[in-house]
Design an enzyme around this catalytic site. Structure first.
Site, PDB file in Angstrom:
ATOM      1  N   TYR A 177      26.665 102.637 -10.184  1.00  0.00           N
ATOM      2  CA  TYR A 177      25.759 103.624 -11.076  1.00  0.00           C
ATOM      3  C   TYR A 177      24.575 102.740 -11.706  1.00  0.00           C
ATOM      4  O   TYR A 177      24.185 101.470 -11.094  1.00  0.00           O
ATOM      5  CB  TYR A 177      26.460 103.614 -12.581  1.00  0.00           C
ATOM      6  CG  TYR A 177      27.805 104.406 -12.374  1.00  0.00           C
ATOM      7  CD1 TYR A 177      27.797 105.713 -12.848  1.00  0.00           C
ATOM      8  CD2 TYR A 177      28.894 103.992 -12.077  1.00  0.00           C
ATOM      9  CE1 TYR A 177      28.613 106.845 -12.635  1.00  0.00           C
ATOM     10  CE2 TYR A 177      30.190 104.990 -11.975  1.00  0.00           C
ATOM     11  CZ  TYR A 177      29.864 106.360 -12.103  1.00  0.00           C
ATOM     12  OH  TYR A 177      30.990 107.038 -11.872  1.00  0.00           O
ATOM     13  N   GLY A 235      44.604  97.902  -9.213  1.00  0.00           N
ATOM     14  CA  GLY A 235      45.799  97.827  -8.416  1.00  0.00           C
ATOM     15  C   GLY A 235      46.853  97.069  -8.956  1.00  0.00           C
ATOM     16  O   GLY A 235      47.763  96.664  -8.253  1.00  0.00           O
TER      17      GLY A 235
END
Length: 193
Positions: free
Chosen positions: A95, A178
């Site tokens: 971004y 994760g």
């Protein structure tokens, strides 16, 4: 009654994550804005067949950057006035904010490139600097992604950790990357978050 906060997230996106391009949406056919004008090379998509092509970015002029900052400020104000309880400004994964912080992308020589206050090659040093800077502004929380995550769904072993950033921030620290129940409980027990 259970309070469920309404939070809006917004960002400007173009660039790469660990060398992998991120999808770019051009508005009105204009080139995406960036800290650079370096084009991204075509990349084979995750299906191994299709090739993603990217429109070369347009480097923001120095005089345009304060207006972009003000656009983020205005969007946050509008979101709060519309009834949202908070605003998350996404500053990672290619971004716009991330582009200014990464020397792999930011090749500027003006005041928006160069020193540690602007960006740095060392992710831990940069992360600590950002965490310390955020707490100065009364930011409610800091949300980071574990360094073991290279791309969605793929983890790798690394000695790097978010613990130094956690210690630097001092407030609510949200970590993604994760975790399953066992990993999350272990991280909490070992005070990694």
């Amino acid at each position: 009654m259970l309070f469920t906060p309404k939070v809006v997230s917004f960002s400007v996106r173009f660039g790469m994550l660990e060398g992998l391009p991120i999808h770019v949406t051009n508005q009105n056919g204009q080139a995406p804005i960036s800290s650079t004008n370096k084009p991204l090379a075509p990349q084979v998509r995750s299906n191994g067949i299709d090739v993603a092509q990217f429109t070369p970015p347009r480097r923001l002029r120095t005089d345009e950057i304060p207006q972009i900052v003000d656009d983020f400020r205005l969007a946050a104000r509008i979101a709060i006035e519309a009834g949202f309880d908070g605003v998350e400004i996404h500053g990672a994964h290619g971004y716009l904010i991330d582009q200014f912080l990464k020397d792999q992308v930011n090749d500027r020589t003006d005041k928006y490139g160069g020193s540690l206050e602007n960006w740095d090659s060392n992710p831990e040093t940069l992360g600590i600097y950002l965490a310390e800077s955020l707490k100065k502004y009364g930011i409610l929380y800091c949300h980071m992604v574990e360094p073991r995550m290279k791309i969605i769904g793929e983890m790798h072993e690394t000695a790097r950790s978010l613990v130094p950033m956690r210690k630097a921030f001092k407030g609510t620290f949200i970590v993604a990357g994760g975790y399953n129940r066992e990993d999350g409980n272990k991280a909490l027990a070992e005070n990694h978050t």
